[in-house]
Design a protein around this motif. Structure first.
Motif, PDB file in Angstrom:
ATOM      1  N   PRO A 300       0.828  -1.221   0.000  1.00 44.15           N
ATOM      2  CA  PRO A 300       0.000   0.000   0.000  1.00 44.15           C
ATOM      3  C   PRO A 300       0.855   1.262   0.000  1.00 44.15           C
ATOM      4  O   PRO A 300       2.014   1.252   0.433  1.00 44.15           O
ATOM      5  N   LEU A 301       0.285   2.347  -0.495  1.00 42.43           N
ATOM      6  CA  LEU A 301       0.947   3.643  -0.384  1.00 42.43           C
ATOM      7  C   LEU A 301       1.097   4.003   1.090  1.00 42.43           C
ATOM      8  O   LEU A 301       0.214   3.731   1.906  1.00 42.43           O
ATOM      9  N   LEU A 302       2.207   4.665   1.421  1.00 40.03           N
ATOM     10  CA  LEU A 302       2.491   4.962   2.823  1.00 40.03           C
ATOM     11  C   LEU A 302       1.490   5.926   3.427  1.00 40.03           C
ATOM     12  O   LEU A 302       1.057   5.772   4.562  1.00 40.03           O
ATOM     13  N   ASN A 303       1.134   6.965   2.698  1.00 37.34           N
ATOM     14  CA  ASN A 303       0.255   7.994   3.275  1.00 37.34           C
ATOM     15  C   ASN A 303      -1.202   7.816   2.884  1.00 37.34           C
ATOM     16  O   ASN A 303      -1.995   8.736   3.011  1.00 37.34           O
ATOM     17  N   GLN A 304      -1.551   6.617   2.402  1.00 33.49           N
ATOM     18  CA  GLN A 304      -2.943   6.312   2.060  1.00 33.49           C
ATOM     19  C   GLN A 304      -3.331   4.996   2.726  1.00 33.49           C
ATOM     20  O   GLN A 304      -3.444   3.958   2.082  1.00 33.49           O
ATOM     21  N   PRO A 305      -3.497   4.990   4.047  1.00 38.71           N
ATOM     22  CA  PRO A 305      -3.771   3.727   4.745  1.00 38.71           C
ATOM     23  C   PRO A 305      -5.130   3.149   4.357  1.00 38.71           C
ATOM     24  O   PRO A 305      -6.054   3.869   3.992  1.00 38.71           O
ATOM     25  N   ALA A 306      -5.221   1.811   4.468  1.00 37.25           N
ATOM     26  CA  ALA A 306      -6.484   1.140   4.170  1.00 37.25           C
ATOM     27  C   ALA A 306      -7.511   1.435   5.261  1.00 37.25           C
ATOM     28  O   ALA A 306      -7.176   1.593   6.423  1.00 37.25           O
ATOM     29  N   LYS A 307      -8.767   1.528   4.849  1.00 38.15           N
ATOM     30  CA  LYS A 307      -9.857   1.813   5.778  1.00 38.15           C
ATOM     31  C   LYS A 307     -10.778   0.605   5.854  1.00 38.15           C
ATOM     32  O   LYS A 307     -11.179   0.054   4.834  1.00 38.15           O
ATOM     33  N   LEU A 308     -11.090   0.188   7.067  1.00 36.88           N
ATOM     34  CA  LEU A 308     -12.000  -0.933   7.268  1.00 36.88           C
ATOM     35  C   LEU A 308     -13.426  -0.484   6.983  1.00 36.88           C
ATOM     36  O   LEU A 308     -13.915   0.474   7.580  1.00 36.88           O
ATOM     37  N   THR A 309     -14.091  -1.173   6.054  1.00 39.51           N
ATOM     38  CA  THR A 309     -15.459  -0.820   5.691  1.00 39.51           C
ATOM     39  C   THR A 309     -16.325  -2.076   5.687  1.00 39.51           C
ATOM     40  O   THR A 309     -16.036  -3.033   4.966  1.00 39.51           O
ATOM     41  N   PRO A 310     -17.394  -2.118   6.501  1.00 40.00           N
ATOM     42  CA  PRO A 310     -18.318  -3.259   6.458  1.00 40.00           C
ATOM     43  C   PRO A 310     -19.170  -3.204   5.191  1.00 40.00           C
ATOM     44  O   PRO A 310     -19.524  -2.129   4.695  1.00 40.00           O
ATOM     45  N   ASN A 311     -19.488  -4.383   4.666  1.00 32.54           N
ATOM     46  CA  ASN A 311     -20.269  -4.484   3.435  1.00 32.54           C
ATOM     47  C   ASN A 311     -21.485  -5.377   3.657  1.00 32.54           C
ATOM     48  O   ASN A 311     -21.459  -6.301   4.479  1.00 32.54           O
ATOM     49  N   TYR A 312     -22.559  -5.116   2.868  1.00 28.73           N
ATOM     50  CA  TYR A 312     -23.852  -5.759   3.109  1.00 28.73           C
ATOM     51  C   TYR A 312     -24.479  -6.225   1.800  1.00 28.73           C
ATOM     52  O   TYR A 312     -24.100  -5.787   0.704  1.00 28.73           O
ATOM     53  N   PHE A 313     -25.465  -7.125   1.954  1.00 30.44           N
ATOM     54  CA  PHE A 313     -26.349  -7.455   0.843  1.00 30.44           C
ATOM     55  C   PHE A 313     -27.280  -6.267   0.579  1.00 30.44           C
ATOM     56  O   PHE A 313     -27.613  -5.502   1.499  1.00 30.44           O
ATOM     57  N   VAL A 314     -27.712  -6.123  -0.673  1.00 27.94           N
ATOM     58  CA  VAL A 314     -28.676  -5.074  -1.025  1.00 27.94           C
ATOM     59  C   VAL A 314     -29.804  -5.696  -1.848  1.00 27.94           C
ATOM     60  O   VAL A 314     -29.607  -6.675  -2.573  1.00 27.94           O
ATOM     61  N   ILE A 315     -30.983  -5.097  -1.730  1.00 31.88           N
ATOM     62  CA  ILE A 315     -32.141  -5.538  -2.506  1.00 31.88           C
ATOM     63  C   ILE A 315     -32.816  -4.302  -3.086  1.00 31.88           C
ATOM     64  O   ILE A 315     -32.550  -3.168  -2.659  1.00 31.88           O
ATOM     65  N   ALA A 316     -33.685  -4.530  -4.048  1.00 33.03           N
ATOM     66  CA  ALA A 316     -34.431  -3.430  -4.653  1.00 33.03           C
ATOM     67  C   ALA A 316     -35.419  -2.861  -3.641  1.00 33.03           C
ATOM     68  O   ALA A 316     -35.931  -3.571  -2.766  1.00 33.03           O
ATOM     69  N   LYS A 317     -35.684  -1.575  -3.753  1.00 32.64           N
ATOM     70  CA  LYS A 317     -36.635  -0.927  -2.854  1.00 32.64           C
ATOM     71  C   LYS A 317     -38.063  -1.431  -3.112  1.00 32.64           C
ATOM     72  O   LYS A 317     -38.368  -1.966  -4.174  1.00 32.64           O
ATOM     73  N   GLY A 318     -38.917  -1.238  -2.106  1.00 32.45           N
ATOM     74  CA  GLY A 318     -40.307  -1.641  -2.237  1.00 32.45           C
ATOM     75  C   GLY A 318     -40.572  -3.081  -1.861  1.00 32.45           C
ATOM     76  O   GLY A 318     -41.615  -3.636  -2.256  1.00 32.45           O
ATOM     77  N   GLN A 319     -39.655  -3.722  -1.115  1.00 33.02           N
ATOM     78  CA  GLN A 319     -39.844  -5.109  -0.690  1.00 33.02           C
ATOM     79  C   GLN A 319     -39.598  -5.237   0.817  1.00 33.02           C
ATOM     80  O   GLN A 319     -38.658  -5.908   1.245  1.00 33.02           O
ATOM     81  N   PRO A 320     -40.416  -4.586   1.618  1.00 33.79           N
ATOM     82  CA  PRO A 320     -40.176  -4.595   3.067  1.00 33.79           C
ATOM     83  C   PRO A 320     -40.261  -5.990   3.679  1.00 33.79           C
ATOM     84  O   PRO A 320     -39.517  -6.311   4.610  1.00 33.79           O
ATOM     85  N   ALA A 321     -41.158  -6.834   3.197  1.00 34.49           N
ATOM     86  CA  ALA A 321     -41.298  -8.184   3.756  1.00 34.49           C
ATOM     87  C   ALA A 321     -40.020  -9.005   3.507  1.00 34.49           C
ATOM     88  O   ALA A 321     -39.512  -9.688   4.407  1.00 34.49           O
ATOM     89  N   LEU A 322     -39.511  -8.944   2.264  1.00 31.13           N
ATOM     90  CA  LEU A 322     -38.279  -9.667   1.933  1.00 31.13           C
ATOM     91  C   LEU A 322     -37.106  -9.135   2.747  1.00 31.13           C
ATOM     92  O   LEU A 322     -36.266  -9.912   3.218  1.00 31.13           O
ATOM     93  N   ARG A 323     -37.112  -7.840   2.957  1.00 31.11           N
ATOM     94  CA  ARG A 323     -36.023  -7.233   3.737  1.00 31.11           C
ATOM     95  C   ARG A 323     -36.027  -7.744   5.172  1.00 31.11           C
ATOM     96  O   ARG A 323     -34.967  -8.077   5.717  1.00 31.11           O
ATOM     97  N   ARG A 324     -37.195  -7.829   5.783  1.00 28.34           N
ATOM     98  CA  ARG A 324     -37.282  -8.304   7.162  1.00 28.34           C
ATOM     99  C   ARG A 324     -36.875  -9.774   7.265  1.00 28.34           C
ATOM    100  O   ARG A 324     -36.165 -10.179   8.191  1.00 28.34           O
ATOM    101  N   LEU A 325     -37.340 -10.600   6.316  1.00 26.86           N
ATOM    102  CA  LEU A 325     -37.004 -12.020   6.350  1.00 26.86           C
ATOM    103  C   LEU A 325     -35.504 -12.253   6.174  1.00 26.86           C
ATOM    104  O   LEU A 325     -34.896 -13.058   6.894  1.00 26.86           O
TER     105      LEU A 325
END
Length: 417
Positions: A300-325
């Motif tokens: 890695p570049l010395l002055n550009q340290p890596a950043k920890l970022t959590p990642n998630y599944f995504v779904i299309a909007k308008g599906q609240p039931a599927l999102r909850r399940l």
């Protein structure tokens, strides 16, 4: 595949099979129209996986995405982290054993101690020399011999302190208690300095160090011939557009104009990241999965340290039931340790890929060139000083001494008479 069909595998697909099976979801895998995670273009359109969901071509994206405000306005996140990324700029590093210039050669001897430490050492020598001269001067006739007080001038005290630094004994030793205390302190401090220097020098020569052709985005943008490699659809690209850092804005300009940019899509393109003058923005773990051990050459570049970022599944909007399940089932899978187990099965082979059994290297001739160069330098300096001393001695010998001849004549005449 050869028959036109597709085969799916990997950590995300393992989670999805477990998730869909437990929820009895019926699904059909579709190929996205474009590559990438999903990025909003200046005209407001979306690309990549986010675009597939936003335009209704898919309901669930089988990928992991960083939660960003711009994305969350068009898709819904399932906030159970399935992976954590360390995205950073990487370049191909290397080693440089032999100093290329005289300045680098001298610098290799000074490198074990920081410049501030060298200035501190000089200050310590000067303070101890002044202290030694002062106590000898005031103790003259009170425990200190007059000859010592005469011969140990300020310059001589500085020279003697330097001799203790390089492990040489003194020709004259003070006799007073106060002067000897200063002398003992001088030796103790110099022993500590020498041992610290020796330990750091051995470490610097024997421990593997990485040479970076560039160290910052500024050098990347200013040096010609460099290219940027990254997967399409990184959301952070939009942040670079309005970044206060002018070099991040320059990176954004190059990406949008495709100026010297390598799109990492097919398997062959990932091998370009191991070439010289290519800077890659990626999580190194993903690159190991693509190119194996070859990814170990990137740093890695010395002055550009890596950043920890959590990642998630995504779904299309308008599906609240599927999102909850999906949220409830992913939470259950995570708490049972099944997600960690699947991750271990897929990523175990790259965990120790770039580690070695030893962090040291054999000392080469190039490592010792700076020390070897001191030999001819010392010989030349010694010969030069010897010539100057010889010339000075001859000049002093030829100089007439006032009254010497008269005294000799007087003694002779006295003996004759």
């Amino acid at each position: 595949m050869a028959n036109g069909s597709y085969a799916y595998s990997g950590y995300l697909y393992d989670i999805w099979k477990l998730l869909a099976g437990n929820l009895n979801l019926q699904y059909r895998m579709v190929e996205p129209e474009g590559w990438g995670y999903g990025n909003r273009h200046p005209n407001g359109t979306w690309s990549g996986m986010v675009g597939e969901l936003f335009y209704g071509r898919a309901d669930v994206a089988l990928t992991w995405l960083l939660d960003r405000p711009d994305r969350s306005s068009v898709v819904d996140y399932i906030h159970i982290a399935i992976e954590e990324n360390y995205d950073a700029f990487h370049i191909v590093g290397g080693t440089e054993d032999v100093p290329q210039t005289a300045a680098q050669m001298v610098g290799s001897l000074l490198r074990p101690l920081h410049a501030h430490v060298w200035w501190a050492v000089f200050g310590v020598l000067l303070v101890l020399s002044v202290a030694l001269r002062v106590v000898i001067y005031f103790n003259q006739g009170y425990g200190e011999r007059s000859q010592t007080a005469t011969e140990m001038s300020l310059g001589s005290c500085l020279f003697y302190n330097y001799m203790s630094l390089v492990g040489q004994s003194w020709a004259i030793v003070p006799t007073s208690s106060s002067a000897r205390i200063v002398t003992i302190i001088s030796w103790m401090i110099n022993i500590i300095i020498v041992n610290s220097f020796t330990a750091n020098l051995i470490s610097d020569l024997a421990v593997v160090s990485v040479h970076r052709p560039i160290n910052s985005l500024r050098e990347f943008t200013e040096q010609p011939g460099w290219k940027l490699a990254m997967q399409p659809g990184y959301g952070v690209v939009n942040d670079w557009q309005t970044s206060p850092d002018q070099y991040e804005r320059e990176i954004y300009r190059r990406i949008t104009s495709h100026d010297g940019v390598i799109d990492l899509g097919d398997a062959q393109s990932f091998w370009l990241t191991t070439q010289p003058k290519v800077m890659t923005f990626i999580d190194i773990k993903q690159l190991k999965l693509k190119v194996g051990d070859a990814a170990c050459s990137l740093v890695p570049l010395l002055n550009q340290p890596a950043k920890l970022t959590p990642n998630y599944f995504v779904i299309a909007k308008g599906q609240p039931a599927l999102r909850r399940l999906m949220y409830a089932e992913l939470l259950r899978i995570s708490e049972l340790g099944l997600m960690s187990h699947l991750k271990l099965n897929r990523f175990s082979r790259i965990e120790n890929m770039c580690t070695s059994s030893s962090d040291t290297k054999a000392m080469s001739l190039g490592n010792t060139l700076a020390s070897i160069a001191l030999v001819p330098l010392g010989v030349a300096l010694g010969l030069a000083i010897a010539v100057l001393e010889n010339l000075w001695a001859r000049a002093v010998t030829k100089r007439p001494v006032t009254g010497a001849a008269d005294r000799q004549h007087f003694i002779v005449m006295k003996l004759v008479s």
